[in-house]
Motif scaffolding. Structure first.
Motif, PDB file in Angstrom:
ATOM      1  N   PRO A  87      55.814  33.116  68.811  1.00 38.98           N
ATOM      2  CA  PRO A  87      56.622  32.140  69.766  1.00 38.98           C
ATOM      3  C   PRO A  87      56.447  32.898  71.175  1.00 38.98           C
ATOM      4  CG  PRO A  87      58.155  33.235  68.298  1.00 38.98           C
ATOM      5  CD  PRO A  87      56.708  33.789  67.788  1.00 38.98           C
ATOM      6  N   THR A  88      55.761  34.155  71.469  1.00 40.78           N
ATOM      7  CA  THR A  88      55.516  34.665  72.668  1.00 40.78           C
ATOM      8  C   THR A  88      54.167  34.041  73.103  1.00 40.78           C
ATOM      9  OG1 THR A  88      56.747  36.686  72.314  1.00 40.78           O
ATOM     10  CG2 THR A  88      54.978  36.679  73.801  1.00 40.78           C
ATOM     11  N   ALA A  89      53.197  33.828  72.146  1.00 40.88           N
ATOM     12  CA  ALA A  89      51.762  33.524  72.407  1.00 40.88           C
ATOM     13  C   ALA A  89      52.043  31.832  72.770  1.00 40.88           C
ATOM     14  CB  ALA A  89      50.926  33.599  71.248  1.00 40.88           C
ATOM     15  N   HIS A  90      52.882  31.236  71.935  1.00 39.22           N
ATOM     16  CA  HIS A  90      53.175  29.782  72.190  1.00 39.22           C
ATOM     17  C   HIS A  90      53.653  29.684  73.603  1.00 39.22           C
ATOM     18  CE1 HIS A  90      55.388  25.891  72.047  1.00 39.22           C
ATOM     19  NE2 HIS A  90      54.361  25.690  71.195  1.00 39.22           N
ATOM     20  N   THR A  91      54.558  30.521  74.237  1.00 39.58           N
ATOM     21  CA  THR A  91      55.157  30.418  75.659  1.00 39.58           C
ATOM     22  C   THR A  91      54.081  30.593  76.609  1.00 39.58           C
ATOM     23  OG1 THR A  91      57.141  31.059  74.810  1.00 39.58           O
ATOM     24  CG2 THR A  91      56.612  31.510  77.067  1.00 39.58           C
ATOM     25  N   LEU A  92      53.064  31.482  76.332  1.00 37.04           N
ATOM     26  CA  LEU A  92      52.004  31.979  77.181  1.00 37.04           C
ATOM     27  C   LEU A  92      51.044  30.819  77.566  1.00 37.04           C
ATOM     28  CD1 LEU A  92      51.472  35.679  76.085  1.00 37.04           C
ATOM     29  CD2 LEU A  92      52.710  34.898  78.114  1.00 37.04           C
ATOM     30  N   VAL A  93      50.948  30.115  76.180  1.00 36.65           N
ATOM     31  CA  VAL A  93      49.978  28.868  76.272  1.00 36.65           C
ATOM     32  C   VAL A  93      50.639  27.998  77.035  1.00 36.65           C
ATOM     33  CG1 VAL A  93      48.646  27.180  74.923  1.00 36.65           C
ATOM     34  CG2 VAL A  93      48.740  29.475  73.985  1.00 36.65           C
ATOM     35  N   LEU A  94      51.866  27.519  76.885  1.00 34.65           N
ATOM     36  CA  LEU A  94      52.637  26.780  77.627  1.00 34.65           C
ATOM     37  C   LEU A  94      52.470  27.071  79.208  1.00 34.65           C
ATOM     38  CD1 LEU A  94      55.820  26.071  75.525  1.00 34.65           C
ATOM     39  CD2 LEU A  94      54.035  24.488  76.049  1.00 34.65           C
ATOM     40  N   ILE A  95      52.759  28.011  79.607  1.00 33.98           N
ATOM     41  CA  ILE A  95      52.485  28.497  81.078  1.00 33.98           C
ATOM     42  C   ILE A  95      51.121  28.273  81.643  1.00 33.98           C
ATOM     43  CG2 ILE A  95      52.719  30.492  82.429  1.00 33.98           C
ATOM     44  CD1 ILE A  95      55.155  31.517  80.683  1.00 33.98           C
ATOM     45  N   TRP A  96      50.259  28.797  80.818  1.00 33.39           N
ATOM     46  CA  TRP A  96      48.658  28.567  81.014  1.00 33.39           C
ATOM     47  C   TRP A  96      48.245  27.153  81.316  1.00 33.39           C
ATOM     48  CZ3 TRP A  96      44.948  26.803  77.612  1.00 33.39           C
ATOM     49  CH2 TRP A  96      43.356  26.822  78.075  1.00 33.39           C
ATOM     50  N   SER A  97      48.881  26.215  80.532  1.00 32.87           N
ATOM     51  CA  SER A  97      48.578  24.903  80.291  1.00 32.87           C
ATOM     52  C   SER A  97      49.438  24.109  81.282  1.00 32.87           C
ATOM     53  CB  SER A  97      48.721  24.246  79.102  1.00 32.87           C
ATOM     54  OG  SER A  97      49.961  24.453  78.699  1.00 32.87           O
ATOM     55  N   ASN A  98      50.425  24.703  82.132  1.00 35.67           N
ATOM     56  CA  ASN A  98      51.138  23.736  82.768  1.00 35.67           C
ATOM     57  C   ASN A  98      51.443  24.461  84.247  1.00 35.67           C
ATOM     58  OD1 ASN A  98      53.457  22.464  84.289  1.00 35.67           O
ATOM     59  ND2 ASN A  98      54.176  21.813  82.266  1.00 35.67           N
ATOM     60  N   PRO A  99      50.645  23.706  85.446  1.00 33.86           N
ATOM     61  CA  PRO A  99      50.719  24.212  86.742  1.00 33.86           C
ATOM     62  C   PRO A  99      52.226  24.728  87.386  1.00 33.86           C
ATOM     63  CG  PRO A  99      49.237  22.662  86.658  1.00 33.86           C
ATOM     64  CD  PRO A  99      49.930  22.561  85.406  1.00 33.86           C
ATOM     65  N   LYS A 100      53.269  23.699  86.552  1.00 32.00           N
ATOM     66  CA  LYS A 100      54.566  23.831  87.492  1.00 32.00           C
ATOM     67  C   LYS A 100      55.078  25.495  86.973  1.00 32.00           C
ATOM     68  CE  LYS A 100      57.816  21.682  85.329  1.00 32.00           C
ATOM     69  NZ  LYS A 100      58.743  20.764  84.790  1.00 32.00           N
ATOM     70  N   PHE A 101      54.717  25.663  85.611  1.00 30.73           N
ATOM     71  CA  PHE A 101      55.125  27.029  85.313  1.00 30.73           C
ATOM     72  C   PHE A 101      54.297  28.240  85.816  1.00 30.73           C
ATOM     73  CE2 PHE A 101      56.114  24.650  81.180  1.00 30.73           C
ATOM     74  CZ  PHE A 101      57.398  23.962  81.596  1.00 30.73           C
ATOM     75  N   GLN A 102      53.207  28.047  86.156  1.00 34.98           N
ATOM     76  CA  GLN A 102      52.391  29.006  86.736  1.00 34.98           C
ATOM     77  C   GLN A 102      52.706  29.258  87.996  1.00 34.98           C
ATOM     78  OE1 GLN A 102      48.104  27.686  86.602  1.00 34.98           O
ATOM     79  NE2 GLN A 102      48.158  27.731  84.361  1.00 34.98           N
ATOM     80  N   GLN A 103      53.183  28.178  88.875  1.00 34.53           N
ATOM     81  CA  GLN A 103      53.660  28.372  90.325  1.00 34.53           C
ATOM     82  C   GLN A 103      55.039  29.171  90.653  1.00 34.53           C
ATOM     83  OE1 GLN A 103      53.454  24.482  91.681  1.00 34.53           O
ATOM     84  NE2 GLN A 103      51.383  24.370  91.327  1.00 34.53           N
ATOM     85  N   LEU A 104      55.878  29.124  89.480  1.00 41.07           N
ATOM     86  CA  LEU A 104      57.212  29.862  89.636  1.00 41.07           C
ATOM     87  C   LEU A 104      57.130  31.175  90.002  1.00 41.07           C
ATOM     88  CD1 LEU A 104      59.980  29.150  89.718  1.00 41.07           C
ATOM     89  CD2 LEU A 104      60.296  29.620  87.441  1.00 41.07           C
ATOM     90  N   PRO A 105      56.454  32.076  89.086  1.00 43.56           N
ATOM     91  CA  PRO A 105      56.464  33.605  89.378  1.00 43.56           C
ATOM     92  C   PRO A 105      55.995  33.855  90.731  1.00 43.56           C
ATOM     93  CG  PRO A 105      55.660  33.140  87.291  1.00 43.56           C
ATOM     94  CD  PRO A 105      55.629  31.787  87.865  1.00 43.56           C
ATOM     95  N   PRO A 106      54.744  33.337  91.236  1.00 41.89           N
ATOM     96  CA  PRO A 106      54.151  33.792  92.638  1.00 41.89           C
ATOM     97  C   PRO A 106      55.395  33.359  93.709  1.00 41.89           C
ATOM     98  CG  PRO A 106      52.377  32.717  91.490  1.00 41.89           C
ATOM     99  CD  PRO A 106      53.702  32.575  90.692  1.00 41.89           C
ATOM    100  N   LYS A 107      55.888  32.192  93.666  1.00 40.20           N
ATOM    101  CA  LYS A 107      57.036  31.791  94.360  1.00 40.20           C
ATOM    102  C   LYS A 107      58.396  32.769  94.402  1.00 40.20           C
ATOM    103  CE  LYS A 107      56.163  26.862  94.227  1.00 40.20           C
ATOM    104  NZ  LYS A 107      57.027  25.505  93.973  1.00 40.20           N
ATOM    105  N   ILE A 108      58.650  33.131  93.099  1.00 39.44           N
ATOM    106  CA  ILE A 108      59.726  34.052  93.246  1.00 39.44           C
ATOM    107  C   ILE A 108      59.442  35.599  93.692  1.00 39.44           C
ATOM    108  CG2 ILE A 108      61.231  35.595  91.537  1.00 39.44           C
ATOM    109  CD1 ILE A 108      60.983  33.477  89.570  1.00 39.44           C
ATOM    110  N   TRP A 109      58.141  35.912  93.605  1.00 39.61           N
ATOM    111  CA  TRP A 109      57.656  37.282  94.056  1.00 39.61           C
ATOM    112  C   TRP A 109      57.389  37.133  95.492  1.00 39.61           C
ATOM    113  CZ3 TRP A 109      57.382  41.765  93.020  1.00 39.61           C
ATOM    114  CH2 TRP A 109      56.374  42.833  93.350  1.00 39.61           C
ATOM    115  N   HIS A 110      57.106  35.984  96.257  1.00 39.71           N
ATOM    116  CA  HIS A 110      56.941  35.734  97.664  1.00 39.71           C
ATOM    117  C   HIS A 110      58.494  35.826  98.252  1.00 39.71           C
ATOM    118  CE1 HIS A 110      55.605  34.089 101.562  1.00 39.71           C
ATOM    119  NE2 HIS A 110      56.451  33.329 101.309  1.00 39.71           N
ATOM    120  N   HIS A 111      59.359  35.066  97.421  1.00 39.56           N
ATOM    121  CA  HIS A 111      60.749  35.073  98.224  1.00 39.56           C
ATOM    122  C   HIS A 111      61.310  36.471  98.017  1.00 39.56           C
ATOM    123  CE1 HIS A 111      64.624  33.582  98.940  1.00 39.56           C
ATOM    124  NE2 HIS A 111      65.073  34.242  97.985  1.00 39.56           N
ATOM    125  N   ILE A 112      60.994  37.366  96.943  1.00 41.08           N
ATOM    126  CA  ILE A 112      61.409  38.578  97.135  1.00 41.08           C
ATOM    127  C   ILE A 112      60.848  39.647  98.108  1.00 41.08           C
ATOM    128  CG2 ILE A 112      61.445  40.537  95.636  1.00 41.08           C
ATOM    129  CD1 ILE A 112      61.519  38.977  93.198  1.00 41.08           C
TER     130      ILE A 112
END
Length: 311
Positions: free
Chosen positions: A277-302
């Protein structure tokens, strides 16, 4: 007594589950943000919210299960706790399998280019079908988990009772056989998500491969972003299918107690079951720009908030 190998495997499974919780939290947050303020939720986001939330809860439950096995093994194997753990694990695991299958079906219907009338009918109505598909998945998973309420009790009795008592009654044997048949019938439906996932993934890979070959034949020699996107999609779908099959097999092994608890084979299944399930989740994040953009936005906001607070 727990062996050092079993302890190592449970520790690895805890780390894998923590990574999965973090990844599913990102997907859940990104999909939920997409639905905020909209009257109708996009079907893709509905599937992703259901899938990520079920995996988030499942992996949290698994961590609790692993910690109980490590630190409170004697207390954990009491009848009521073992019964609750089995039911929760079965329900959450089967839900994740169903939602993963519907994600593959959704990808196939939306991306694959088939001209059959039934396929076109599905493509036009998939948005209205998704809520019913998800509701059916919850009901099927709950139904499949119910028989384990009695199954765990009977297994617990057979472990703790002397052999002369467990083998003396024909009624007990008949009850166990009937219970086993009930569990088999209720869980026969779990093969459906596997069939859906395999068929939809194979159809999607075939469609993408045909389209990719056409693009390669028509390529002018320059780097084509569309061609790269198709190749990335093929790799993602193949990864989904591979991880899904492994996870499906491991879940059945754990649910039906194929190996004795915390044996070497059972411990390896636990590690694989936590990794997929963890690997499946990582592949989903890797294949979708929307999921990739959220962590940098959160980090920038913090960071911005931290700098403002320091001023």
């Amino acid at each position: 007594m727990m062996t050092s190998f079993a302890l190592l495997c449970l520790s690895i499974a805890i780390i894998e589950s923590l990574a999965g919780i973090l990844g599913n939290g990102i997907i859940l947050a990104a999909s939920s943000l997409s639905c905020l303020g909209s009257k109708t939720w996009p079907p893709y986001d509905m599937i992703m919210i259901s899938l990520s939330s079920s995996k988030f809860i499942l992996q949290s439950w698994n961590i609790l299960d692993y910690l109980m096995n490590i630190f409170y093994a004697d207390f954990f194997y009491k009848e009521n706790l073992l019964k609750a753990a089995k039911i929760m694990f079965t329900f959450l695991s089967y839900s994740s399998l169903w939602f993963g299958a519907w994600l593959s079906v959704f990808y196939c219907i939306k991306v694959a280019s088939f001209t059959q009338s039934f396929f076109i009918w599905l493509k036009l109505r998939i948005a209205r079908l998704v809520p019913w598909m998800l509701l059916t998945s919850w009901l099927c998973s709950f139904t499949a988990a119910i028989p384990f309420t009695w199954h765990v009790y009977s297994v617990h009795e057979n472990i703790t009772a002397p052999s002369s008592m467990t083998n003396s009654s024909a009624w007990t044997t008949t009850r166990k056989e009937n219970l086993g048949l009930l569990i088999l019938i209720c869980n026969a439906g779990i093969s459906m998500p596997l069939i859906l996932s395999v068929v939809s993934s194979v159809l999607l890979i075939r469609s993408l491969w045909i389209h990719t070959r056409r693009m390669q034949n028509n390529a002018s020699g320059f780097r084509d972003p569309s061609l790269e996107a198709h190749m990335k999609a093929i790799k993602s779908v193949c990864s989904f299918l591979f991880l899904y099959i492994i996870y499906f097999i491991c879940v059945l092994i754990i649910v039906f107690n194929v190996f004795s608890a915390l044996s070497n084979a059972d411990s390896i299944c636990v590690v694989l079951m936590a990794a997929c399930p963890t690997a499946h989740t990582l592949v989903l994040i890797w294949s979708n720009p929307k999921f990739q953009q959220l962590p940098p936005k959160i980090w920038h906001h913090i960071n911005c908030h931290g700098r403002t607070a320091c001023m």
